[in-house]
Write an enzyme that holds these catalytic residues in place. Structure first.
Site, PDB file in Angstrom:
ATOM      1  N   ASP A  12      79.629   3.229  15.875  1.00 22.15           N
ATOM      2  CA  ASP A  12      78.348   3.027  16.548  1.00 22.15           C
ATOM      3  C   ASP A  12      77.252   2.887  15.474  1.00 22.15           C
ATOM      4  O   ASP A  12      77.463   3.318  14.326  1.00 22.15           O
ATOM      5  CB  ASP A  12      78.072   4.238  17.450  1.00 22.15           C
ATOM      6  CG  ASP A  12      76.668   4.213  18.009  1.00 22.15           C
ATOM      7  OD1 ASP A  12      76.299   3.199  18.633  1.00 22.15           O
ATOM      8  OD2 ASP A  12      75.918   5.197  17.816  1.00 22.15           O
ATOM      9  N   TYR A  14      73.223   3.315  15.985  1.00 23.91           N
ATOM     10  CA  TYR A  14      72.022   4.172  16.006  1.00 23.91           C
ATOM     11  C   TYR A  14      72.392   5.655  16.046  1.00 23.91           C
ATOM     12  O   TYR A  14      73.049   6.115  16.973  1.00 23.91           O
ATOM     13  CB  TYR A  14      71.130   3.818  17.188  1.00 23.91           C
ATOM     14  CG  TYR A  14      70.649   2.390  17.114  1.00 23.91           C
ATOM     15  CD1 TYR A  14      69.783   1.999  16.099  1.00 23.91           C
ATOM     16  CD2 TYR A  14      71.105   1.432  18.006  1.00 23.91           C
ATOM     17  CE1 TYR A  14      69.371   0.674  15.991  1.00 23.91           C
ATOM     18  CE2 TYR A  14      70.692   0.113  17.907  1.00 23.91           C
ATOM     19  CZ  TYR A  14      69.826  -0.261  16.898  1.00 23.91           C
ATOM     20  OH  TYR A  14      69.425  -1.569  16.782  1.00 23.91           O
ATOM     21  N   ARG A  43      63.141   7.400  23.311  1.00 29.79           N
ATOM     22  CA  ARG A  43      64.589   7.381  23.086  1.00 29.79           C
ATOM     23  C   ARG A  43      65.340   7.679  24.390  1.00 29.79           C
ATOM     24  O   ARG A  43      66.330   7.020  24.728  1.00 29.79           O
ATOM     25  CB  ARG A  43      64.973   8.397  22.010  1.00 29.79           C
ATOM     26  CG  ARG A  43      66.480   8.582  21.794  1.00 29.79           C
ATOM     27  CD  ARG A  43      67.162   7.322  21.283  1.00 29.79           C
ATOM     28  NE  ARG A  43      68.584   7.537  20.983  1.00 29.79           N
ATOM     29  CZ  ARG A  43      69.469   6.568  20.816  1.00 29.79           C
ATOM     30  NH1 ARG A  43      69.104   5.299  20.915  1.00 29.79           N
ATOM     31  NH2 ARG A  43      70.724   6.831  20.540  1.00 29.79           N
ATOM     32  N   SER A 118      77.861  -1.849  18.716  1.00 24.14           N
ATOM     33  CA  SER A 118      76.594  -1.257  19.166  1.00 24.14           C
ATOM     34  C   SER A 118      76.097  -1.877  20.460  1.00 24.14           C
ATOM     35  O   SER A 118      76.407  -3.034  20.771  1.00 24.14           O
ATOM     36  CB  SER A 118      75.545  -1.481  18.067  1.00 24.14           C
ATOM     37  OG  SER A 118      74.254  -1.132  18.510  1.00 24.14           O
ATOM     38  N   ASN A 119      75.315  -1.092  21.197  1.00 25.07           N
ATOM     39  CA  ASN A 119      74.568  -1.632  22.333  1.00 25.07           C
ATOM     40  C   ASN A 119      73.419  -2.527  21.877  1.00 25.07           C
ATOM     41  O   ASN A 119      72.860  -3.290  22.665  1.00 25.07           O
ATOM     42  CB  ASN A 119      74.012  -0.494  23.208  1.00 25.07           C
ATOM     43  CG  ASN A 119      74.994  -0.032  24.273  1.00 25.07           C
ATOM     44  OD1 ASN A 119      75.971  -0.707  24.580  1.00 25.07           O
ATOM     45  ND2 ASN A 119      74.723   1.144  24.855  1.00 25.07           N
TER      46      ASN A 119
END
Lengths: 223, 223
Positions: A12, A14, A43, A118-119
Site C-alpha cells: 500500500d 499512504y 483523512r 493503492s487507492n
C-alpha cells in the site's frame, strides 16, 4: 519465520511507504489552532468517501475524493478554504516524504516481484514515486483506478493478480491501514500489518498473518 | 412545497426515529471520564464495520457488528469490557427513546404507506418498535438483513421497492445520516435530511431534496 510460498511483495502507499504527516503540518501552518482537527476530519472523510462511493456505485478518482473531503473538513472545522489554500493542501499530497527504511528493504527484495497497490489514482501516485529514490526498484505501480474498484473490495485486490501474474497465496501484502489488511486477508493474500503507531487491530473477523513496527520486519520472508 | 408524487414515507431508525443518546449516557456511567470518547469510537466503528464488511463481501448482522465495534472501542479507549458490561451496553441499544414528534407525525401520514428501513437486524429493531407507541401506525418494518446488503448500496434500497410495491420516485426517504441520504438520493428516492444537530452535508456529489430540523417538516408533503 520465512514463508516459502511468497513470490510477490505488494505495498500500500499512504501511511505504508509514504508518510502523510507533512499534510498535517501544512494544515497547521494554514489554519493555526485548527489544523489538527481539520487534518483529522480530512483523512477520515477521505477514507469514508472512497468506501461510500464504492458502495453507492459512484466511483470517482481518489484525487477528486481527497478534494471533496478537504472541502467538507474545512466547512466542519470552521476554516475558510480559498482556491489557493485548497491547491496548496492538495499539492502537499503530491510531495509526501517516504519512510526511511523503504529503499533498503526494496533493495533486498530484488529477486522478487515488487509493486505498489493503492487507492490513489496515478495523478497522485506518479509524482510520489518519481521523486522517491526507490521508483526504479519497483516492478509495478498499480492503482485501483485501472479497474474503478476501491479497496477493500475483492475485485480491487484481483487486479494485483491479473497484473502480476501470480496466485493470491503467493502475495505478501503490506499496509499500515487495518481495513486494507482485513480486505487483503479476506481476499486470500498473506498480510503483514505495518503498525507504526502501535494501534489496535480492527474487529472485522480477519487478522494479519504478521505484524511489524516498520517495513524491515518483512525481510524475514526474503532470501 | 408539497411533492404530489409521494406515496410512501420511509424512515431510517437510528438517529432518525430513535435517539442513540441513552447509549452514550450508559457509556459515561460505566466508564466515567472515558465514556464520551468510547461512545464516539463505538458509533464510528459501528458504521465503518458495516461499510467495510459490505465492501469485503463479509456480511454479518448489525447486532454482531455493534458488538465488534464496542469491543474495539473499549480496547482503543483503554476500558476493560467484561461480559456483563458488554451486555449492559448492547442492551442499551434495545431500549432507545424515540424522538417526541414521531407519533404525531406518523398519525398524520395514515393515508400513506409508512415504513422503517434500517441497517439494524430484527433482533435490534423489533424491541424498539414494540416498546414505542407508534408501532401499530407503521405498515412495515424493513431490515437490510432480509437481503444481506447494507445501506448505502443500491441493492439495499431496492428492497424497499420490492416490499412496498412502489416506484423509486414515489418514495420520500428520511434519515439523519448524511451517508444514508446520499445513498438514497443516488438510488433515486426523494430524500429529506433530518438534520437535528445542524451539521454540514457530506461532499458526495448528491444533495437531499429537503432538509428539516425534525420530522415535522416533512408534513408539508402530506395531505
Amino acid at each position: 519465520m520465512k514463508n516459502p510460498k511468497i513470490k510477490a511483495f505488494v505495498f500500500d502507499a499512504y501511511g505504508t511507504l509514504f508518510d502523510v504527516h507533512s499534510v498535517i503540518e501544512k494544515c497547521n501552518e494554514l489554519f493555526p489552532g485548527k489544523g489538527e482537527n481539520i487534518s483529522g476530519i480530512w483523512r477520515q472523510k477521505q477514507l469514508e468517501y472512497s468506501f461510500l462511493r464504492q458502495l453507492m456505485g459512484r466511483y470517482s478518482t481518489f484525487l477528486e475524493i481527497t478534494r471533496d473531503a478537504l472541502r467538507y473538513a474545512c466547512k466542519e472545522g470552521g476554516a475558510e478554504l480559498t482556491g489557493e489554500t485548497e491547491n496548496q493542501l492538495i499539492d502537499a499530497y503530491l510531495e509526501l516524504q517516504h519512510y526511511d527504511e523503504t529503499e533498503e528493504v526494496l533493495k533486498k527484495l530484488e529477486s522478487y516481484k515488487t509493486a505498489i497497490f493503492s487507492n490513489g489514482s496515478f495523478d497522485m501516485l506518479s509524482p510520489l514515486v518519481d521523486q522517491s529514490p526507490f521508483g526504479p526498484l519497483l516492478d509495478e505501480v498499480l492503482s485501483v483506478d485501472d479497474v474503478k474498484q476501491f479497496k477493500p473490495t475483492p475485485m480491487a485486490y484481483q487486479h494485483v493478480l491479473d497484473r502480476l501474474g501470480v496466485r493470491r497465496e503467493e502475495v505478501l501484502f503490506m499496509s499500515s491501514n487495518t481495513w486494507d489488511i482485513a480486505g487483503a486477508a479476506s481476499f486470500g493474500f498473506h498480510t503483514a500489518w505495518i503498525n507504526r503507531q502501535g494501534k489496535e487491530m480492527d474487529e472485522l473477523g480477519v487478522k494479519p498473518d504478521y505484524e511489524y513496527n516498520d517495513l524491515r520486519g518483512l525481510l524475514e520472508h526474503a532470501q
